[in-house]
Design a protein around this motif. Structure first.
Motif, short mmCIF file in Angstrom:
data_model
loop_
_atom_site.label_atom_id
_atom_site.label_comp_id
_atom_site.label_asym_id
_atom_site.label_seq_id
_atom_site.Cartn_x
_atom_site.Cartn_y
_atom_site.Cartn_z
N VAL A 88 0.78 -1.23 0.00
CA VAL A 88 0.00 0.00 0.00
C VAL A 88 0.82 1.29 0.00
CG1 VAL A 88 -2.25 -0.78 0.82
CG2 VAL A 88 -0.41 -0.43 2.46
N ASP A 89 1.87 1.33 0.80
CA ASP A 89 2.63 2.59 0.80
C ASP A 89 4.12 2.33 0.61
OD1 ASP A 89 1.62 2.97 4.24
OD2 ASP A 89 3.03 1.57 3.33
N ASP A 90 4.86 3.44 0.51
CA ASP A 90 6.29 3.37 0.26
C ASP A 90 6.62 2.52 -0.97
OD1 ASP A 90 7.04 5.08 2.25
OD2 ASP A 90 7.15 3.51 3.76
N LEU A 91 6.06 2.96 -2.08
CA LEU A 91 6.22 2.21 -3.32
C LEU A 91 7.00 3.01 -4.36
CD1 LEU A 91 2.53 1.04 -3.93
CD2 LEU A 91 4.39 -0.27 -2.93
N TYR A 92 7.77 2.31 -5.16
CA TYR A 92 8.23 2.86 -6.43
C TYR A 92 7.19 2.43 -7.47
CZ TYR A 92 12.78 2.58 -4.02
OH TYR A 92 13.80 2.67 -3.12
N SER A 93 6.76 3.36 -8.32
CA SER A 93 5.77 3.01 -9.33
C SER A 93 6.19 3.53 -10.69
CB SER A 93 4.41 3.63 -9.00
OG SER A 93 3.96 3.10 -7.79
N ALA A 94 5.75 2.85 -11.73
CA ALA A 94 6.01 3.31 -13.09
C ALA A 94 4.84 2.90 -13.97
CB ALA A 94 7.30 2.69 -13.61
N ASN A 95 4.63 3.65 -15.03
CA ASN A 95 3.56 3.32 -15.96
C ASN A 95 4.12 2.61 -17.18
OD1 ASN A 95 1.27 4.34 -14.63
ND2 ASN A 95 1.91 6.42 -15.14
N ILE A 96 3.43 1.57 -17.59
CA ILE A 96 3.85 0.79 -18.76
C ILE A 96 2.73 0.81 -19.78
CG2 ILE A 96 4.33 -1.53 -19.58
CD1 ILE A 96 5.72 -2.14 -17.06
N TYR A 97 3.06 1.25 -20.98
CA TYR A 97 2.06 1.24 -22.06
C TYR A 97 2.21 -0.05 -22.86
CZ TYR A 97 -0.70 2.37 -26.12
OH TYR A 97 -1.63 2.32 -27.12
N SER A 98 1.11 -0.74 -23.05
CA SER A 98 1.15 -1.96 -23.86
C SER A 98 0.62 -1.66 -25.26
CB SER A 98 0.30 -3.04 -23.19
OG SER A 98 0.06 -4.06 -24.12
N PHE A 99 1.48 -1.85 -26.26
CA PHE A 99 1.06 -1.62 -27.65
C PHE A 99 0.05 -2.68 -28.09
CE2 PHE A 99 5.04 0.78 -27.72
CZ PHE A 99 4.64 1.91 -28.41
N THR A 100 0.22 -3.90 -27.54
CA THR A 100 -0.70 -4.97 -27.93
C THR A 100 -2.09 -4.77 -27.32
OG1 THR A 100 0.64 -6.21 -26.35
CG2 THR A 100 0.70 -6.96 -28.61
N LYS A 101 -2.11 -4.39 -26.02
CA LYS A 101 -3.41 -4.23 -25.36
C LYS A 101 -3.94 -2.81 -25.48
CE LYS A 101 -2.38 -7.72 -21.87
NZ LYS A 101 -1.69 -7.80 -20.58
N LYS A 102 -3.10 -1.88 -25.93
CA LYS A 102 -3.46 -0.46 -26.06
C LYS A 102 -3.98 0.11 -24.75
CE LYS A 102 -3.88 -0.23 -31.01
NZ LYS A 102 -3.08 -1.42 -31.15
N GLU A 103 -3.26 -0.20 -23.67
CA GLU A 103 -3.64 0.35 -22.37
C GLU A 103 -2.38 0.57 -21.52
OE1 GLU A 103 -6.24 -2.79 -20.91
OE2 GLU A 103 -4.56 -3.79 -19.94
N THR A 104 -2.53 1.49 -20.55
CA THR A 104 -1.41 1.77 -19.66
C THR A 104 -1.67 1.11 -18.31
OG1 THR A 104 -1.03 3.87 -20.74
CG2 THR A 104 -0.07 3.61 -18.56
N ASN A 105 -0.66 0.41 -17.79
CA ASN A 105 -0.77 -0.21 -16.48
C ASN A 105 0.32 0.31 -15.56
OD1 ASN A 105 -2.95 -2.21 -16.62
ND2 ASN A 105 -1.70 -3.04 -18.29
N GLU A 106 -0.06 0.45 -14.29
CA GLU A 106 0.93 0.87 -13.30
C GLU A 106 1.58 -0.36 -12.68
OE1 GLU A 106 -0.48 2.79 -9.68
OE2 GLU A 106 1.00 4.38 -10.02
N ILE A 107 2.90 -0.34 -12.56
CA ILE A 107 3.59 -1.43 -11.85
C ILE A 107 4.20 -0.84 -10.58
CG2 ILE A 107 4.04 -2.79 -13.91
CD1 ILE A 107 7.01 -1.83 -13.68
N SER A 108 4.31 -1.67 -9.55
CA SER A 108 4.81 -1.17 -8.26
C SER A 108 5.77 -2.16 -7.61
CB SER A 108 3.68 -0.97 -7.26
OG SER A 108 2.57 -0.41 -7.87
N VAL A 109 6.73 -1.58 -6.88
CA VAL A 109 7.68 -2.36 -6.07
C VAL A 109 7.81 -1.67 -4.72
CG1 VAL A 109 10.11 -3.05 -5.83
CG2 VAL A 109 9.00 -3.23 -8.06
N SER A 110 7.78 -2.43 -3.65
CA SER A 110 7.96 -1.84 -2.32
C SER A 110 9.37 -1.28 -2.17
CB SER A 110 7.73 -2.91 -1.25
OG SER A 110 8.21 -2.45 -0.02
#
Ligand code: 5GP
Length: 189
Positions: A88-110
């Motif tokens: 839930v908190d203290d995360l590194y996050s980044a956005n990944i755009y998928s060309f195949t799915k045509k959507e952006t997803n957020e990924i997270s690591v503690s």
């Protein structure tokens, strides 16, 4: 890596000029012996880099990464794609755009698991347009950690991800590099 290329030729299904299905050994069913060989190959390639952590992306990066972590004797962290009740908190996050799915997803690591003291090897199942790779790289940079390089199981060399990374001077080791999937046929570089 000869064994991997043979597996791709024997079991891979070319779904289109850009998409290869390898569900029988990597993306759905997993071949543990092949994963171990892959882990050993990454270990031989990166053993002198002082790696302290492996970072991958759930879910298909986990099997090859775990075998590399076993051989390199370092922990493996997988970035999460879904929101987690406990992450839930203290995360590194980044956005990944998928060309195949045509959507952006957020990924997270503690933030608990990567710090500026770490030297990180990033491993992933496929390198295509490089968006997943850039997201993982962003997380390593946010942590202030050093990057040893990328270990990729299958690179689709006709897409741009490999160039994006290599032109930044990043070391990218692909165990199988596909030049083309045209006419339903896998051709290696
Ligand atoms: P990229 O961000 O480099 O465009 O794509 C990386 C991710 O998309 C990989 O982690 C993989 O999950 C998925 N991917 C891209 N191309 C393929 C493909 O041809 N076959 C499979 N099975 N997955 C792919």
């Amino acid at each position: 890596m000869k064994l991997l290329k043979q597996k791709i030729l024997n079991e891979g299904k070319v779904l289109s000029d850009t998409v290869l299905k390898v569900d029988s050994f990597l993306n759905h069913q997993v071949d543990p012996q092949l994963m171990l060989n892959i882990g050993e190959t990454f270990t031989n390639l990166f053993s002198s880099e002082g790696i302290t952590k492996i970072l991958t992306l759930e879910s298909s990066g986990i099997a090859p990464s775990t075998m590399a972590g076993l051989k390199l004797r370092v922990p493996v962290i997988f970035a999460r794609k879904r929101k987690s009740l406990t992450l839930v908190d203290d995360l590194y996050s980044a956005n990944i755009y998928s060309f195949t799915k045509k959507e952006t997803n957020e990924i997270s690591v503690s933030k608990d698991y990567i710090s500026s003291n770490d030297t990180v090897l990033i491993i992933d199942d496929f390198l295509a347009n490089g968006q997943a790779a850039l997201g993982l790289l962003d997380i390593v940079e946010q942590a202030g950690a050093s990057l040893a390089g990328f270990g990729i199981v299958i690179e689709k060399g006709f897409q741009n991800g490999g160039n994006l990374l290599r032109e930044r001077g990043i070391r990218v080791e692909s165990l199988a590099n596909i030049a083309s999937l045209s006419n339903g046929k896998v051709t290696f570089k």
